[in-house]
Design a protein around this motif. Structure first.
Motif, PDB file in Angstrom:
ATOM      1  N   VAL A 146       0.835  -1.207   0.000  1.00  0.00           N
ATOM      2  CA  VAL A 146       0.000   0.000   0.000  1.00  0.00           C
ATOM      3  C   VAL A 146       0.870   1.259   0.000  1.00  0.00           C
ATOM      4  N   SER A 147       1.983   1.207   0.699  1.00  0.00           N
ATOM      5  CA  SER A 147       2.861   2.370   0.819  1.00  0.00           C
ATOM      6  C   SER A 147       3.451   2.792  -0.523  1.00  0.00           C
ATOM      7  N   ALA A 148       3.604   1.861  -1.446  1.00  0.00           N
ATOM      8  CA  ALA A 148       4.179   2.181  -2.755  1.00  0.00           C
ATOM      9  C   ALA A 148       3.309   3.151  -3.542  1.00  0.00           C
ATOM     10  N   LEU A 149       2.026   3.280  -3.191  1.00  0.00           N
ATOM     11  CA  LEU A 149       1.135   4.196  -3.909  1.00  0.00           C
ATOM     12  C   LEU A 149       1.529   5.653  -3.726  1.00  0.00           C
ATOM     13  N   CYS A 150       2.152   5.959  -2.594  1.00  0.00           N
ATOM     14  CA  CYS A 150       2.496   7.353  -2.287  1.00  0.00           C
ATOM     15  C   CYS A 150       3.522   7.926  -3.266  1.00  0.00           C
ATOM     16  N   PRO A 151       4.691   7.296  -3.472  1.00  0.00           N
ATOM     17  CA  PRO A 151       5.634   7.843  -4.456  1.00  0.00           C
ATOM     18  C   PRO A 151       5.099   7.791  -5.885  1.00  0.00           C
ATOM     19  N   ILE A 152       4.217   6.843  -6.184  1.00  0.00           N
ATOM     20  CA  ILE A 152       3.626   6.785  -7.532  1.00  0.00           C
ATOM     21  C   ILE A 152       2.762   8.023  -7.776  1.00  0.00           C
ATOM     22  N   MET A 153       1.940   8.396  -6.787  1.00  0.00           N
ATOM     23  CA  MET A 153       1.103   9.593  -6.918  1.00  0.00           C
ATOM     24  C   MET A 153       1.953  10.850  -7.037  1.00  0.00           C
ATOM     25  N   CYS A 154       3.016  10.930  -6.246  1.00  0.00           N
ATOM     26  CA  CYS A 154       3.908  12.100  -6.297  1.00  0.00           C
ATOM     27  C   CYS A 154       4.553  12.225  -7.664  1.00  0.00           C
ATOM     28  N   LEU A 155       4.962  11.108  -8.236  1.00  0.00           N
ATOM     29  CA  LEU A 155       5.603  11.097  -9.548  1.00  0.00           C
ATOM     30  C   LEU A 155       4.674  11.663 -10.617  1.00  0.00           C
ATOM     31  N   ILE A 156       3.392  11.417 -10.478  1.00  0.00           N
ATOM     32  CA  ILE A 156       2.417  11.914 -11.452  1.00  0.00           C
ATOM     33  C   ILE A 156       2.144  13.405 -11.246  1.00  0.00           C
ATOM     34  N   LEU A 157       1.929  13.821 -10.005  1.00  0.00           N
ATOM     35  CA  LEU A 157       1.498  15.190  -9.723  1.00  0.00           C
ATOM     36  C   LEU A 157       2.610  16.226  -9.839  1.00  0.00           C
ATOM     37  N   VAL A 158       3.871  15.806  -9.717  1.00  0.00           N
ATOM     38  CA  VAL A 158       4.962  16.778  -9.756  1.00  0.00           C
ATOM     39  C   VAL A 158       5.065  17.472 -11.111  1.00  0.00           C
ATOM     40  N   THR A 159       4.512  16.875 -12.147  1.00  0.00           N
ATOM     41  CA  THR A 159       4.555  17.490 -13.480  1.00  0.00           C
ATOM     42  C   THR A 159       3.699  18.752 -13.558  1.00  0.00           C
ATOM     43  N   PHE A 160       2.810  18.974 -12.589  1.00  0.00           N
ATOM     44  CA  PHE A 160       1.883  20.104 -12.654  1.00  0.00           C
ATOM     45  C   PHE A 160       2.359  21.330 -11.888  1.00  0.00           C
ATOM     46  N   ILE A 161       3.453  21.236 -11.144  1.00  0.00           N
ATOM     47  CA  ILE A 161       3.942  22.391 -10.380  1.00  0.00           C
ATOM     48  C   ILE A 161       5.179  22.981 -11.056  1.00  0.00           C
ATOM     49  N   PRO A 162       5.458  24.273 -10.815  1.00  0.00           N
ATOM     50  CA  PRO A 162       6.596  24.914 -11.473  1.00  0.00           C
ATOM     51  C   PRO A 162       7.922  24.586 -10.797  1.00  0.00           C
ATOM     52  N   GLU A 163       8.991  24.790 -11.531  1.00  0.00           N
ATOM     53  CA  GLU A 163      10.335  24.667 -10.981  1.00  0.00           C
ATOM     54  C   GLU A 163      10.634  25.895 -10.129  1.00  0.00           C
ATOM     55  N   SER A 164      11.651  25.799  -9.282  1.00  0.00           N
ATOM     56  CA  SER A 164      12.067  26.932  -8.453  1.00  0.00           C
ATOM     57  C   SER A 164      12.486  28.112  -9.327  1.00  0.00           C
ATOM     58  N   PRO A 165      11.893  29.313  -9.117  1.00  0.00           N
ATOM     59  CA  PRO A 165      12.269  30.487  -9.926  1.00  0.00           C
ATOM     60  C   PRO A 165      13.749  30.834  -9.818  1.00  0.00           C
ATOM     61  N   ILE A 166      14.312  30.695  -8.618  1.00  0.00           N
ATOM     62  CA  ILE A 166      15.725  31.041  -8.434  1.00  0.00           C
ATOM     63  C   ILE A 166      16.614  30.098  -9.236  1.00  0.00           C
ATOM     64  N   TRP A 167      16.260  28.800  -9.263  1.00  0.00           N
ATOM     65  CA  TRP A 167      17.048  27.865 -10.070  1.00  0.00           C
ATOM     66  C   TRP A 167      16.932  28.203 -11.556  1.00  0.00           C
ATOM     67  N   LEU A 168      15.744  28.565 -12.003  1.00  0.00           N
ATOM     68  CA  LEU A 168      15.555  28.943 -13.404  1.00  0.00           C
ATOM     69  C   LEU A 168      16.390  30.178 -13.753  1.00  0.00           C
ATOM     70  N   LEU A 169      16.447  31.148 -12.840  1.00  0.00           N
ATOM     71  CA  LEU A 169      17.283  32.333 -13.074  1.00  0.00           C
ATOM     72  C   LEU A 169      18.753  31.938 -13.168  1.00  0.00           C
ATOM     73  N   SER A 170      19.174  30.978 -12.346  1.00  0.00           N
ATOM     74  CA  SER A 170      20.576  30.567 -12.360  1.00  0.00           C
ATOM     75  C   SER A 170      20.964  29.913 -13.678  1.00  0.00           C
ATOM     76  N   LYS A 171      19.972  29.406 -14.409  1.00  0.00           N
ATOM     77  CA  LYS A 171      20.222  28.778 -15.704  1.00  0.00           C
ATOM     78  C   LYS A 171      19.925  29.724 -16.871  1.00  0.00           C
ATOM     79  N   GLY A 172      19.668  30.997 -16.537  1.00  0.00           N
ATOM     80  CA  GLY A 172      19.396  31.977 -17.588  1.00  0.00           C
ATOM     81  C   GLY A 172      18.016  31.851 -18.203  1.00  0.00           C
TER      82      GLY A 172
END
Length: 507
Positions: free
Chosen positions: A200-226
């Protein structure tokens, strides 16, 4: 599409005095409710991974409780095997943590989430199919590697996406998520067999793997990459899906903060080699907060009885809780979660310093009373009563989660300068887990040598020393800007000498 233009105030800043400098670096801008919702959504996605961390940390307790010298189990765990299985997860985490420092800087925080989810899923599957001690070891080793890509990136991400007014609360939310994971494992183990809990516990990282595609990357990291345009879009998303002109001031401030950090880290950026990031340890803006949180965490281990965690069932049995230890585990998980909720609700008003000192004082007294209780049982002054250790341990779990157990993790997202954040946060979590491994591995030996009562007296005395140290050295970081926090560790009159001096090139 073209790049967003950079205002003159960002590209050619000339600060005339300290007040102007602080105002430019990070203004405590307040946005509306939609901004809070957006940052909460991004935090919740990260929190799913922390729920998984809590379940991984608690699983050793569940498995050891089921297999330790149990004649009815599928296979048995001895003292030595239990100590290794209960601690090896913490030993493997630093390997992944060191790699995550490089991964954060090169690929970003979101990529680290993916790198954390994949080995966690495999680890749960291995635990599900485990039919020997060797498979138990391999499952926890795999989980430990994924764990290294979780804590540092998660807390860095929260620190970089949130407004100062929300940073402490959101850090508490992901701490709460970890404790939800602990409670979930204990609750599931009360109903299901430990292998079913793993599946049952394996469902948690599976859900996270799917939902992370919908949030933005860190703005500061993006600035560091130009990637300035993507950074602007990320800020717009995180501030409530607003238009660029609404966040233009914050965008300028982030650009200025990034440029200032870039200038201070020139020596390190010019250094080449795999270990060049370790030059940050020479900077007072890194080694001073690193020293504080490391010492803080040592006292956290002691005052929250963390080395005892894999052996809670054994500890409860020896203290008189024999037939209700499964219910006791659920109770302790609930008390930790309740304490974390209390921290989230009070941290803005009371601050991290007050919560640290008050909870450390409470835990010190509770551990001392625990030791007295063991002395009374040993000398047959009283008979073992289940409610006494359950109440004392519940107090320690609640109080610890409301301060000592969670505050050092929230500090990780705040106390390091931007350019060093990826490396320093990963190094900090690696140190935390190495300390946890060491304490967990030697706990049974210390208890066997000293006895339960003397072990707890020693922990109570050490916790009191920790109270004195943190009373003198613990700063208040709640609702402070990054620059205000940095200037606590490196005062303004030391700024010119605090930059990393040239040293031998890393190889």
């Amino acid at each position: 599409m073209g790049q967003f233009p950079l205002p003159h105030a960002v590209t050619d800043v000339r600060c005339e005095n300290e007040l102007e400098y602080n105002d430019l670096v990070e203004t405590k801008v307040k946005y509306g409710k939609k901004a809070t919702i957006a940052q909460l959504l991004a935090t919740i996605v990260q929190s799913l991974l922390l729920v998984n961390v809590g379940m991984e940390l608690a699983m050793a307790t569940v498995v050891i409780g089921s297999l330790y010298k149990n004649p009815n189990a599928e296979f048995l765990l001895s003292d030595t095997e239990s100590s290794w299985y209960g601690s090896i997860l913490y030993l493997c985490q630093p390997i992944g943590s060191c790699l995550s420092g490089y991964a954060q800087k090169r690929f970003g925080k979101k990529s680290c989430v993916v790198l954390a989810c994949v080995p966690s899923i495999f680890g749960w599957m291995l635990l599900w199919y485990a039919n020997s001690v060797t498979m138990l070891y391999w499952s926890t080793i795999t989980m430990g590697m994924g764990l290294g890509f979780t804590d540092g990136p998660a807390y860095s991400y929260i620190g970089e996406i949130c407004e100062p007014r929300l940073r402490g609360i959101m850090s508490c939310v992901i701490n709460m998520a970890c404790l939800i994971g602990v409670l979930s494992s204990y609750g599931l183990s009360y109903v299901f067999q430990w292998k079913t809990v793993a599946a049952v516990s394996a469902l948690c990282p599976i859900m996270c793997l799917i939902l992370v595609t919908f949030i933005p990357e860190s703005p500061i990291w993006l600035l560091s990459k130009g990637k300035n345009e993507k950074a602007m879009k990320a800020i717009c998303w995180l501030r409530g899906w607003v238009d660029p002109h609404v966040v233009s001031t914050e965008y300028q401030e982030l650009m200025f903060y990034y440029k200032t950090s870039l200038d201070k880290s020139k020596t390190i950026r010019d250094s080449k080699g795999v270990f060049s990031s370790f030059l940050w340890v020479k900077s007072p803006s890194v080694y001073r907060p690193l020293r504080l949180v490391t010492i803080y965490y040592i006292f956290t281990l002691i005052s929250c009885l963390t080395p005892c965690r894999p052996y809670i069932v054994k500890l409860m049995y020896e203290s008189g809780v024999k037939d209700t230890h499964s219910i006791a585990l659920v109770l302790y998980g609930f008390m930790q979660l309740a304490g974390s909720i209390g921290l989230t609700l009070t941290v803005q008003k009371l601050g991290k310093r007050m919560l640290t000192l008050s909870t450390l004082g409470i835990n010190t007294m509770a551990i001392f009373l625990f030791a007295v209780y063991f002395v009374c049982i040993k000398n047959k002054l009283i008979s073992p009563e289940a409610y006494v250790p359950m109440i004392l341990y519940s107090i320690i779990m609640f109080s610890g989660a409301m301060g000592m157990l969670t505050v050092p993790w929230t500090l990780v997202s705040e106390i390091y300068p931007n350019e060093a954040k990826s490396f320093a946060s990963s190094l900090t979590t690696a140190i935390f887990y190495i300390l946890t491994f060491s304490a967990t591995k030697v706990y049974l030996s210390i208890e066997t040598t000293l006895g339960l009562n003397n072990t707890f007296f020693m922990m109570a005395g050490s916790s009191f020393v920790g109270f004195l140290y943190l009373y003198r050295n613990m700063p208040e970081t709640e609702n402070k800007t990054f620059m205000e926090i940095e200037q606590f560790f490196v005062p303004q009159n030391e700024q010119t000498s605090s930059e990393v001096s040239p040293g031998p090139r890393a190889v």
